[in-house]
Enzyme design. Structure first.
Site, PDB file in Angstrom:
ATOM      1  N   GLY A  60       0.836  -1.202   0.000  1.00  0.00           N
ATOM      2  CA  GLY A  60       0.000   0.000   0.000  1.00  0.00           C
ATOM      3  C   GLY A  60       0.863   1.240   0.000  1.00  0.00           C
ATOM      4  O   GLY A  60       2.065   1.157   0.293  1.00  0.00           O
ATOM      5  N   SER A 104     -26.857  -5.276 -22.227  1.00  0.00           N
ATOM      6  CA  SER A 104     -26.378  -4.356 -23.255  1.00  0.00           C
ATOM      7  C   SER A 104     -25.954  -5.106 -24.508  1.00  0.00           C
ATOM      8  O   SER A 104     -25.698  -4.510 -25.534  1.00  0.00           O
ATOM      9  CB  SER A 104     -25.165  -3.600 -22.705  1.00  0.00           C
ATOM     10  OG  SER A 104     -24.104  -4.524 -22.480  1.00  0.00           O
ATOM     11  N   GLY A 105     -25.837  -6.429 -24.403  1.00  0.00           N
ATOM     12  CA  GLY A 105     -25.294  -7.183 -25.529  1.00  0.00           C
ATOM     13  C   GLY A 105     -23.808  -7.449 -25.342  1.00  0.00           C
ATOM     14  O   GLY A 105     -23.214  -8.201 -26.086  1.00  0.00           O
ATOM     15  N   ASP A 115     -15.778  15.956 -59.953  1.00  0.00           N
ATOM     16  CA  ASP A 115     -15.132  17.205 -60.340  1.00  0.00           C
ATOM     17  C   ASP A 115     -15.411  18.322 -59.367  1.00  0.00           C
ATOM     18  O   ASP A 115     -14.988  19.453 -59.576  1.00  0.00           O
ATOM     19  CB  ASP A 115     -15.620  17.618 -61.750  1.00  0.00           C
ATOM     20  CG  ASP A 115     -14.999  16.703 -62.782  1.00  0.00           C
ATOM     21  OD1 ASP A 115     -13.861  16.246 -62.548  1.00  0.00           O
ATOM     22  OD2 ASP A 115     -15.667  16.420 -63.784  1.00  0.00           O
ATOM     23  N   HIS A 173       7.630  -7.920  -4.021  1.00  0.00           N
ATOM     24  CA  HIS A 173       6.272  -8.125  -4.527  1.00  0.00           C
ATOM     25  C   HIS A 173       6.205  -9.406  -5.354  1.00  0.00           C
ATOM     26  O   HIS A 173       6.563  -9.412  -6.528  1.00  0.00           O
ATOM     27  CB  HIS A 173       5.863  -6.945  -5.400  1.00  0.00           C
ATOM     28  CG  HIS A 173       5.543  -5.725  -4.607  1.00  0.00           C
ATOM     29  ND1 HIS A 173       4.274  -5.465  -4.132  1.00  0.00           N
ATOM     30  CD2 HIS A 173       6.324  -4.706  -4.182  1.00  0.00           C
ATOM     31  CE1 HIS A 173       4.288  -4.330  -3.452  1.00  0.00           C
ATOM     32  NE2 HIS A 173       5.515  -3.852  -3.460  1.00  0.00           N
ATOM     33  N   ARG A 199     -22.737  12.197 -20.843  1.00  0.00           N
ATOM     34  CA  ARG A 199     -22.770  10.998 -20.005  1.00  0.00           C
ATOM     35  C   ARG A 199     -23.844  11.102 -18.935  1.00  0.00           C
ATOM     36  O   ARG A 199     -24.552  10.161 -18.642  1.00  0.00           O
ATOM     37  CB  ARG A 199     -21.422  10.799 -19.308  1.00  0.00           C
ATOM     38  CG  ARG A 199     -20.395  10.115 -20.139  1.00  0.00           C
ATOM     39  CD  ARG A 199     -19.271   9.614 -19.237  1.00  0.00           C
ATOM     40  NE  ARG A 199     -18.334   8.794 -19.973  1.00  0.00           N
ATOM     41  CZ  ARG A 199     -17.428   9.258 -20.819  1.00  0.00           C
ATOM     42  NH1 ARG A 199     -17.336  10.555 -21.022  1.00  0.00           N
ATOM     43  NH2 ARG A 199     -16.626   8.436 -21.449  1.00  0.00           N
ATOM     44  N   VAL A 229     -20.427  -8.829 -23.150  1.00  0.00           N
ATOM     45  CA  VAL A 229     -20.211 -10.158 -22.559  1.00  0.00           C
ATOM     46  C   VAL A 229     -20.608 -10.191 -21.078  1.00  0.00           C
ATOM     47  O   VAL A 229     -21.230 -11.155 -20.630  1.00  0.00           O
ATOM     48  CB  VAL A 229     -18.772 -10.670 -22.824  1.00  0.00           C
ATOM     49  CG1 VAL A 229     -17.735  -9.760 -22.241  1.00  0.00           C
ATOM     50  CG2 VAL A 229     -18.576 -12.073 -22.285  1.00  0.00           C
ATOM     51  N   ASP A 230     -20.326  -9.151 -20.326  1.00  0.00           N
ATOM     52  CA  ASP A 230     -20.589  -9.202 -18.880  1.00  0.00           C
ATOM     53  C   ASP A 230     -22.076  -9.347 -18.572  1.00  0.00           C
ATOM     54  O   ASP A 230     -22.489 -10.248 -17.843  1.00  0.00           O
ATOM     55  CB  ASP A 230     -20.064  -7.946 -18.170  1.00  0.00           C
ATOM     56  CG  ASP A 230     -18.600  -7.694 -18.452  1.00  0.00           C
ATOM     57  OD1 ASP A 230     -17.940  -8.604 -18.981  1.00  0.00           O
ATOM     58  OD2 ASP A 230     -18.122  -6.584 -18.161  1.00  0.00           O
ATOM     59  N   CYS A 259       5.266  -6.183   1.556  1.00  0.00           N
ATOM     60  CA  CYS A 259       5.636  -4.767   1.541  1.00  0.00           C
ATOM     61  C   CYS A 259       4.971  -4.008   2.695  1.00  0.00           C
ATOM     62  O   CYS A 259       5.316  -4.246   3.843  1.00  0.00           O
ATOM     63  CB  CYS A 259       5.317  -4.156   0.177  1.00  0.00           C
ATOM     64  SG  CYS A 259       6.192  -2.620  -0.095  1.00  0.00           S
ATOM     65  N   TYR A 260       3.998  -3.130   2.420  1.00  0.00           N
ATOM     66  CA  TYR A 260       3.338  -2.444   3.535  1.00  0.00           C
ATOM     67  C   TYR A 260       2.805  -3.455   4.544  1.00  0.00           C
ATOM     68  O   TYR A 260       2.885  -3.246   5.758  1.00  0.00           O
ATOM     69  CB  TYR A 260       2.188  -1.554   3.019  1.00  0.00           C
ATOM     70  CG  TYR A 260       1.463  -0.796   4.110  1.00  0.00           C
ATOM     71  CD1 TYR A 260       1.924   0.439   4.555  1.00  0.00           C
ATOM     72  CD2 TYR A 260       0.320  -1.321   4.706  1.00  0.00           C
ATOM     73  CE1 TYR A 260       1.277   1.123   5.563  1.00  0.00           C
ATOM     74  CE2 TYR A 260      -0.339  -0.644   5.725  1.00  0.00           C
ATOM     75  CZ  TYR A 260       0.139   0.584   6.149  1.00  0.00           C
ATOM     76  OH  TYR A 260      -0.502   1.272   7.145  1.00  0.00           O
ATOM     77  N   GLU A 306       3.698 -10.792  -6.570  1.00  0.00           N
ATOM     78  CA  GLU A 306       2.593 -10.774  -7.550  1.00  0.00           C
ATOM     79  C   GLU A 306       3.006 -10.141  -8.872  1.00  0.00           C
ATOM     80  O   GLU A 306       2.306 -10.251  -9.872  1.00  0.00           O
ATOM     81  CB  GLU A 306       1.376 -10.043  -6.957  1.00  0.00           C
ATOM     82  CG  GLU A 306       1.492  -8.519  -6.830  1.00  0.00           C
ATOM     83  CD  GLU A 306       2.196  -8.044  -5.547  1.00  0.00           C
ATOM     84  OE1 GLU A 306       2.932  -8.845  -4.939  1.00  0.00           O
ATOM     85  OE2 GLU A 306       2.020  -6.871  -5.185  1.00  0.00           O
ATOM     86  N   LYS A 347     -11.967 -10.237 -16.316  1.00  0.00           N
ATOM     87  CA  LYS A 347     -12.546 -10.331 -17.658  1.00  0.00           C
ATOM     88  C   LYS A 347     -12.316 -11.696 -18.319  1.00  0.00           C
ATOM     89  O   LYS A 347     -13.235 -12.289 -18.873  1.00  0.00           O
ATOM     90  CB  LYS A 347     -11.965  -9.220 -18.532  1.00  0.00           C
ATOM     91  CG  LYS A 347     -12.710  -9.008 -19.832  1.00  0.00           C
ATOM     92  CD  LYS A 347     -13.934  -8.173 -19.584  1.00  0.00           C
ATOM     93  CE  LYS A 347     -14.726  -7.898 -20.829  1.00  0.00           C
ATOM     94  NZ  LYS A 347     -15.818  -6.953 -20.532  1.00  0.00           N
TER      95      LYS A 347
END
Ligand code: XMP
Length: 529
Positions: free
Chosen positions: A50, A225-226, A466, A170, A298, A228-229, A77-78, A172, A385
């Protein structure tokens, strides 16, 4: 399940990914989580890195109950500094030099059956990634040093007999060699987590969970919405509760060519989902008239969407009352993924808003607190995802949809620099259709993460036949990206790009120029607005 407590590092979520790549199931929660509130018992706890310093006022701490559970703990780490700080007060200070980047770690075998387990199977040195300023001043009581670097004497510590470990590096991050093996030693060998997590378990587990949560009678609504999620989420609900799930597609008039029709076919015919389409285009175009400012667009779209969605939810509720076929509409389905949640999950709260992505924020709040008073159900919230894609395949969703590029909630509106009118949307639809079809024909659709055509309503001069013509400009954008936080422009074969441009100018009336956007993100964003 391994519990990862997040202290706000940029890479915390990668800890989860690495653990899951070992087929170990892990969940991440903010560091402020009280263990007593969990309805499951973790087999071990990882404290993430962190940005804070443990000695600062207001530095994040952790529920002291983690030490009472007797389960293994790994501080990274932290997280490592926090362990040392809690076990041995005031044991962390600012180092003289920041240690950032790749370095060599010396691993010490100390002859302790407990402490040596974290680096079991490792050689004496390891190339690792470090990023820290603070360091431990001395070993906490009962601990031994299991690793060090040139600048950091206590780069790895372990309790002599208890399963408590801390590392400055780290594991990861991909620059750390064998980082996954360190996590495997911790999760599988030390915590005893079973490496049996796979997508199949997830489906079964989730269906059982949904059935239990929703009960025998209640109904669920959700927006699709169409993409994938939302499709995967809807398919899962269908599997779990059948026609008590209602999918609602709000046709904003801002979707792509034939998209609405395609979503209808896929969801209704192919996947058998109970779907209602609400035609809202009149209202959307009306409210967007004269608006050119992106955030204003938006906001209007988000609000209009919610207005229409809520109205439909209430109608379904009324219908349910009249027919008494099923119980009350009690739940609202949201196809939120782990990645959408990272910012809101983190204890820091959402970071600076660069663009307001309405599909994450506004809708659930209004559904839960507005007239509808629904409860939120988010079956995909633990997934990334690529996991959702794998899940989608398993649920029988066809490959083209599973691999579809993302499409933003506000749709074509944020792909028009200027006013959103039906005519302008039509131009984008045609150009986008040509662009994407040619990308598909060239067999390179899956090589890019997102591609689209946008419209600049400024005018440029051209000659056609033209005569001199004065038309609008199509901007093509295609990017590759791992997480959509950064992106690179896709490198088209130039001849293909020229062919695409030629077809758009020839076939889309009113367009005289086509340009290709080569901006990386950052500094550019993926969408133009
Ligand atoms: P940016 O433009 O921020 O886009 O680089 C990153 C990803 O987010 C999508 N995006 C949105 N999605 N509502 C959405 O649902 C929005 O307002 C929105 N704005 C951007 C964008 O398509 C890309 O995948």
């Amino acid at each position: 399940t391994v519990l990862v407590l997040d202290f706000g590092s940029q890479t915390s979520h990668l800890i989860l990914r690495r653990l899951r790549s070992l087929n170990v199931y892990a969940e991440m929660l903010p560091c402020t989580t009280k263990l007593a509130e969990l309805d499951w018992k973790p087999v071990g706890i990882v404290l993430s890195g962190g940005p804070s310093s443990v000695y600062d006022d207001g530095a994040p701490g952790v529920d002291p109950a983690i030490f009472d559970l007797g389960i293994p703990i790994l501080g990274i780490c932290y997280g490592c500094q926090l362990l040392a700080w809690l076990i041995n007060d005031k044991n962390v200070a600012r180092g003289e030099a920041r240690e950032y980047g790749e370095t060599d770690l010396n691993i010490h075998k100390v002859g302790s059956a407990n402490a040596d387990r974290l680096f079991e199977g490792f050689d004496d040195t390891l190339h690792v990634f470090m990023s820290h300023f603070d360091k431990l001043m001395h070993l906490p009581e009962g601990f031994v040093t299991i690793a060090s670097t040139k600048n950091t004497a206590y780069a790895g510590i372990a309790h002599e007999s208890k399963p408590i470990f801390g590392i400055q590096l780290h594991p990861e991050i991909s620059h750390t060699n064998r980082g996954t093996d360190i996590l495997a030693n911790f999760a599988i060998k030390i915590c005893g987590a079973r490496p049996n997590w796979e997508m199949g378990n997830f489906t079964e587990r989730e269906i059982i969970r949904i059935r239990k949560l929703v009960g025998e009678n209640a109904q669920v609504i959700g927006a699709v919405s169409g993409g994938v999620d939302s499709t995967v989420a809807a398919r899962l609900m269908k599997e779990a509760i059948g026609d008590r799930f209602h999918a609602i597609l709000v046709d904003t008039g801002l979707m792509r060519l034939n998209e609405c029709q395609q979503v209808k076919e896929t969801l209704q015919q192919h996947l058998g989902i109970n779907l209602t389409i609400v035609d809202g285009s009149e209202l959307f175009f009306g409210r967007l008239a004269g608006v050119t400012e992106p955030e204003r667009k938006r906001k209007i779209i988000g609000e209009t969407f919610i207005d229409l969605f809520e109205k439909e939810a209430i109608r379904i509720e009324e219908e349910a009352k009249e027919t008494a076929r099923a119980g009350k509409v009690e739940w609202f389905l949201q196809g939120t993924l782990y990645a959408d949640l990272i910012e809101s999950l983190s204890f820091k709260g959402p970071s600076a808003t660069i663009k307001s992505h309405h599909n994450v924020g506004g809708l659930p709040a209004r559904m839960m607190n507005g007239q509808a008073q629904l409860k939120l159900i988010e079956p995909l919230r633990e997934l990334f995802k690529d996991e959702v894609r794998a899940f989608g395949r398993q649920l029988g969703i066809h490959e083209e949809l599973v691999m579809r590029h993302p499409f933003p909630g506000p749709g074509i509106a944020i792909r028009i620099l200027g006013e959103v009118t039906r005519e302008n949307v039509e131009l984008v639809r045609q150009a986008d259709h040509i662009f994407i079809s040619m990308i598909r024909e060239a067999g390179i659709y899956d090589q890019m993460s997102q591609a689209y055509a946008a419209l600049d309503t400024n005018r440029a001069v051209g000659v056609m036949g033209d005569s001199r013509v004065y038309g609008m400009i199509i901007i093509l954008r295609a990017v590759t990206s791992v997480d959509f936080m950064s992106a690179e422009p896709f490198e088209f074969p130039f001849q293909l790009l020229k062919n695409i441009c030629r077809r758009i100018v020839n076939e889309v009336d009113g367009i005289t120029r086509v340009v290709y956007d080569c901006t990386s993100k950052p500094p550019g964003t993926i969408e133009l607005e």
